[in-house]
Structure formats: structure tokens, C-alpha cells
Design a protein around this motif. Structure first.
Motif, mmCIF file in Angstrom:
data_model
loop_
_atom_site.group_PDB
_atom_site.id
_atom_site.type_symbol
_atom_site.label_atom_id
_atom_site.label_comp_id
_atom_site.label_asym_id
_atom_site.label_seq_id
_atom_site.Cartn_x
_atom_site.Cartn_y
_atom_site.Cartn_z
ATOM 1 N N ILE A 62 0.837 -1.202 0.000
ATOM 2 C CA ILE A 62 0.000 0.000 0.000
ATOM 3 C C ILE A 62 0.870 1.250 0.000
ATOM 4 C CG2 ILE A 62 -1.658 1.359 1.390
ATOM 5 C CD1 ILE A 62 -2.738 -1.284 2.488
ATOM 6 N N ILE A 63 0.430 2.252 -0.762
ATOM 7 C CA ILE A 63 1.015 3.589 -0.708
ATOM 8 C C ILE A 63 -0.030 4.497 -0.074
ATOM 9 C CG2 ILE A 63 1.761 5.581 -2.081
ATOM 10 C CD1 ILE A 63 2.891 3.576 -4.140
ATOM 11 N N ALA A 64 0.315 5.086 1.058
ATOM 12 C CA ALA A 64 -0.620 5.957 1.782
ATOM 13 C C ALA A 64 -0.112 7.389 1.713
ATOM 14 C CB ALA A 64 -0.749 5.511 3.237
ATOM 15 N N MET B 80 -3.948 4.635 -0.836
ATOM 16 C CA MET B 80 -4.861 5.182 0.161
ATOM 17 C C MET B 80 -4.547 6.667 0.344
ATOM 18 S SD MET B 80 -5.167 4.213 4.206
ATOM 19 C CE MET B 80 -5.784 2.574 3.910
ATOM 20 N N VAL B 81 -5.594 7.489 0.393
ATOM 21 C CA VAL B 81 -5.387 8.916 0.630
ATOM 22 C C VAL B 81 -6.139 9.348 1.881
ATOM 23 C CG1 VAL B 81 -4.989 9.470 -1.804
ATOM 24 C CG2 VAL B 81 -7.318 9.559 -0.898
ATOM 25 N N GLY B 82 -5.688 10.463 2.450
ATOM 26 C CA GLY B 82 -6.339 10.991 3.642
ATOM 27 C C GLY B 82 -5.873 12.413 3.902
ATOM 28 N N GLY B 83 -6.455 13.023 4.927
ATOM 29 C CA GLY B 83 -6.123 14.402 5.270
ATOM 30 C C GLY B 83 -7.370 15.261 5.310
ATOM 31 N N GLY B 84 -7.294 16.335 6.067
ATOM 32 C CA GLY B 84 -8.429 17.210 6.336
ATOM 33 C C GLY B 84 -9.351 17.541 5.174
ATOM 34 N N PRO B 85 -8.827 18.043 4.046
ATOM 35 C CA PRO B 85 -9.715 18.490 2.972
ATOM 36 C C PRO B 85 -10.191 17.362 2.050
ATOM 37 C CG PRO B 85 -7.457 18.945 2.364
ATOM 38 C CD PRO B 85 -7.415 18.344 3.755
ATOM 39 N N THR B 86 -9.675 16.136 2.244
ATOM 40 C CA THR B 86 -10.012 15.044 1.332
ATOM 41 C C THR B 86 -11.346 14.397 1.711
ATOM 42 O OG1 THR B 86 -8.796 13.407 2.661
ATOM 43 C CG2 THR B 86 -7.570 14.560 0.930
ATOM 44 N N SER B 87 -11.852 13.576 0.809
ATOM 45 C CA SER B 87 -13.144 12.916 1.038
ATOM 46 C C SER B 87 -13.208 11.647 0.200
ATOM 47 C CB SER B 87 -14.284 13.841 0.617
ATOM 48 O OG SER B 87 -14.222 14.082 -0.792
ATOM 49 N N GLN B 88 -14.237 10.838 0.458
ATOM 50 C CA GLN B 88 -14.433 9.634 -0.348
ATOM 51 C C GLN B 88 -14.685 10.012 -1.804
ATOM 52 O OE1 GLN B 88 -14.269 6.189 0.733
ATOM 53 N NE2 GLN B 88 -14.034 6.141 -1.504
ATOM 54 N N ALA B 89 -15.456 11.076 -2.011
ATOM 55 C CA ALA B 89 -15.756 11.525 -3.377
ATOM 56 C C ALA B 89 -14.475 11.915 -4.107
ATOM 57 C CB ALA B 89 -16.719 12.710 -3.342
ATOM 58 N N PHE B 90 -13.569 12.588 -3.391
ATOM 59 C CA PHE B 90 -12.296 12.987 -3.999
ATOM 60 C C PHE B 90 -11.469 11.749 -4.333
ATOM 61 C CE2 PHE B 90 -7.730 13.942 -3.257
ATOM 62 C CZ PHE B 90 -7.525 14.775 -4.341
ATOM 63 N N ALA B 91 -11.428 10.782 -3.413
ATOM 64 C CA ALA B 91 -10.668 9.550 -3.646
ATOM 65 C C ALA B 91 -11.200 8.824 -4.880
ATOM 66 C CB ALA B 91 -10.734 8.644 -2.420
ATOM 67 N N ASP C 140 -7.669 3.816 -4.232
ATOM 68 C CA ASP C 140 -8.352 2.600 -3.794
ATOM 69 C C ASP C 140 -9.115 2.795 -2.493
ATOM 70 O OD1 ASP C 140 -7.335 0.526 -5.761
ATOM 71 O OD2 ASP C 140 -5.449 1.389 -5.055
ATOM 72 N N ALA C 141 -8.682 3.754 -1.684
ATOM 73 C CA ALA C 141 -9.332 3.923 -0.388
ATOM 74 C C ALA C 141 -9.104 5.326 0.160
ATOM 75 C CB ALA C 141 -8.790 2.892 0.613
ATOM 76 N N TRP C 142 -10.025 5.748 1.011
ATOM 77 C CA TRP C 142 -9.907 7.024 1.718
ATOM 78 C C TRP C 142 -10.236 6.792 3.183
ATOM 79 C CZ3 TRP C 142 -14.156 9.702 4.079
ATOM 80 C CH2 TRP C 142 -13.796 10.924 4.669
ATOM 81 N N ALA C 143 -9.425 7.329 4.063
ATOM 82 C CA ALA C 143 -9.662 7.180 5.491
ATOM 83 C C ALA C 143 -9.771 8.546 6.139
ATOM 84 C CB ALA C 143 -8.524 6.392 6.136
ATOM 85 N N ILE D 165 -8.384 -0.283 9.478
ATOM 86 C CA ILE D 165 -9.450 -1.194 9.024
ATOM 87 C C ILE D 165 -9.377 -1.363 7.510
ATOM 88 C CG2 ILE D 165 -11.958 -1.452 8.789
ATOM 89 C CD1 ILE D 165 -12.141 0.093 11.529
ATOM 90 N N LEU D 166 -9.133 -0.253 6.806
ATOM 91 C CA LEU D 166 -9.040 -0.308 5.344
ATOM 92 C C LEU D 166 -7.840 -1.106 4.878
ATOM 93 C CD1 LEU D 166 -10.119 3.335 4.510
ATOM 94 C CD2 LEU D 166 -11.293 1.268 3.771
ATOM 95 N N CYS D 167 -6.728 -0.971 5.599
ATOM 96 C CA CYS D 167 -5.531 -1.751 5.253
ATOM 97 C C CYS D 167 -5.832 -3.236 5.337
ATOM 98 C CB CYS D 167 -4.374 -1.409 6.192
ATOM 99 S SG CYS D 167 -3.642 0.194 5.887
ATOM 100 N N ASP D 168 -6.574 -3.616 6.380
ATOM 101 C CA ASP D 168 -6.930 -5.027 6.546
ATOM 102 C C ASP D 168 -7.768 -5.523 5.362
ATOM 103 O OD1 ASP D 168 -5.629 -5.021 8.982
ATOM 104 O OD2 ASP D 168 -7.437 -4.815 10.180
ATOM 105 N N LYS D 169 -8.598 -4.631 4.816
ATOM 106 C CA LYS D 169 -9.450 -5.010 3.681
ATOM 107 C C LYS D 169 -8.668 -4.999 2.367
ATOM 108 C CE LYS D 169 -13.816 -3.355 5.653
ATOM 109 N NZ LYS D 169 -14.844 -2.290 5.599
ATOM 110 N N LEU D 170 -7.723 -4.053 2.248
ATOM 111 C CA LEU D 170 -6.983 -3.909 0.993
ATOM 112 C C LEU D 170 -5.978 -5.022 0.763
ATOM 113 C CD1 LEU D 170 -6.239 -0.053 1.008
ATOM 114 C CD2 LEU D 170 -7.769 -1.259 -0.551
ATOM 115 N N ILE D 171 -5.402 -5.512 1.856
ATOM 116 C CA ILE D 171 -4.373 -6.545 1.718
ATOM 117 C C ILE D 171 -5.024 -7.914 1.933
ATOM 118 C CG2 ILE D 171 -2.229 -7.489 2.631
ATOM 119 C CD1 ILE D 171 -1.373 -4.690 3.367
ATOM 120 N N VAL D 172 -5.158 -8.642 0.858
ATOM 121 C CA VAL D 172 -5.707 -10.004 0.959
ATOM 122 C C VAL D 172 -4.565 -10.964 0.661
ATOM 123 C CG1 VAL D 172 -7.440 -11.605 0.101
ATOM 124 C CG2 VAL D 172 -7.926 -9.142 0.164
ATOM 125 N N LYS D 173 -4.115 -11.582 1.720
ATOM 126 C CA LYS D 173 -2.954 -12.488 1.564
ATOM 127 C C LYS D 173 -3.417 -13.877 1.149
ATOM 128 C CE LYS D 173 0.485 -9.794 2.776
ATOM 129 N NZ LYS D 173 1.579 -9.489 1.865
#
Length: 215
Positions: free
Chosen positions: A146-148, A179-190, A196-199, A207-215
Motif C-alpha cells: 500500500i502507498i498511503a 490510500m489517501v487521507g487528510g483534512g480536505p479530502t473525502s471519499q468523493a475525492f478519492a 483505492d481507499a480514503w480514510a 481497518i481499510l488496510c486489513d481489507k486492501l491486503i488479501v494475503k
């Protein structure tokens, strides 16, 4: 035990780096769970400080001092957390985390990185103000899953899109979850930039990392 957590929280609120170091040394000496110390002490303090700032009860210098105190505590506790289960091959996954180009705000990144480490991931923090090339170079070097990428300013959000676009230009978009995140971001922006994901919070990121990584 709860007393030392309360002391850590208060030391963050007071922006007292020396006290944070003192209480973290107590956590280490008494073999108190470092994850609990991060979650119930350091992060609780930062969350409360953030709420006070939003309410106008704390000011930017208070937040900056709290952030420095937090970093001092995390720097001491994260290696212990990593040793206790997130090191090497037995990690749940590998994550490269950083703030995008032009963004020098690292308090949120530090909290997310600490929580990811605590959850059993091997986290590679490349720091602040990092171009897309740096995210990819580190991901390639360590074999990341993952790249966050964090952005705390509306002016730096475009750099999150830049990372997705850069991966596409190198034909590596499918190789990494972004994965992206930060104050001004949103799911719509992602969704708009093709991430792949916004937190919104550090807990959600884990929680999202657990879902994104399927070993």
C-alpha cells in the motif's frame, strides 16, 4: 497503568516534550503495552488538542508543541511495537506513508503510521513534502502493498492525484493499493482521482488496510 496514560495525554495537551519522554520511559521500564500507551495516552491527547484548536481554545503554537511532544513519544515507542510483531516477514503487510509534495504537516501522518505499526504492519515513513517519485521508489525498494499519501491543504490535494497518475504512467497502478487521507479530502475525492481507499481517521485507515491486503 491508566494513570500513566492520563499523564501522557496531559503532557501532550501541555506540549511538554520532556514529560512525554519521562512517561514513555516509565511505560518501557514497567513493560506496559506500548500500543495501549500510544492509543490511550498520546493519541487521546492529540485528539483532545485538535478539538480544542477547532473550538478556539488552543492556538497553533499549542498544536505545534503537542505535535513535537507526540513525535518524541512515537519515536521511542514505535521501535518497540515493531519488534513485538510487525517486523520482517511476519508483518501483515508493508505500507509506504508520507505527506505529498508541498505539504509539511506531519501530525496526522505520524498518528496513522503509529496505528498501522501497532496493528501489525511494517510501515516505511518517507516524511513530508515528497513527490510521487519518492513514494514509488520506496514502494519498489521494500516491496510495499500500500502507498498511503496524506494532504492537509486543498492546494496539495492535487499531488495525491499526481501519485495515482504517476503509477499509471509507469504501468504500475495495479501493483499497489493507494490510500489517501487528510483534512480536505473525502471519499468523493478519492473516487474522482482513482484511489483505492480514503480514510478519515487513523482507526479507519487500519481497518481499510486489513481489507486492501488479501494475503
Amino acid at each position: 497503568m491508566s494513570e500513566v496514560f492520563e499523564n501522557l495525554k496531559q503532557a501532550i495537551l501541555d506540549g511538554d516534550e520532556d514529560l512525554v519522554v519521562e512517561y514513555v520511559q516509565q511505560v518501557i521500564a514497567e513493560k506496559i503495552d506500548p500500543v495501549a500507551a500510544i492509543q490511550n495516552g498520546l493519541i487521546k491527547g492529540v485528539e483532545e488538542l485538535g478539538a480544542k484548536w477547532k473550538a478556539g481554545e488552543a492556538f497553533l503554537p499549542d498544536v505545534m508543541m503537542g505535535a513535537d511532544a507526540l513525535k518524541a513519544g512515537l519515536d521511542m515507542l514505535e521501535p518497540i511495537v515493531a519488534e513485538s510483531g510487525a517486523s520482517g516477514g511476519d508483518a501483515k503487510g508493508k505500507i509506504v506513508i508520507g505527506q505529498v509534495a508541498g505539504d509539511i504537516h506531519d501530525i496526522g501522518k505520524n498518528i496513522v503510521g503509529a496505528m498501522m505499526t501497532a496493528a501489525g504492519y511494517k510501515v516505511y515513513d518517507i516524511g513530508i513534502d515528497q513527490p510521487a517519485e519518492s513514494f514509488l521508489a520506496k514502494a519498489e525498494e521494500v516491496g510495499a502493498d500500500i502507498i498511503a499519501a496524506g494532504a492537509l491543504l486543498t492546494t496539495t490535494m492535487a499531488a495525491q492525484k499526481g501519485i495515482v497518475d504517476y503509477l499509471r504512467s509507469r504501468n504500475l497502478r495495479e501493483k499497489y493499493k493507494v490510500m489517501v487521507g487528510g483534512g480536505p479530502t473525502s471519499q468523493a475525492f478519492a473516487d474522482e482521482i482513482g484511489a483505492d481507499a480514503w480514510a478519515e481517521t487513523a482507526d479507519e485507515a487500519v481497518i481499510l488496510c486489513d481489507k486492501l491486503i488479501v494475503k
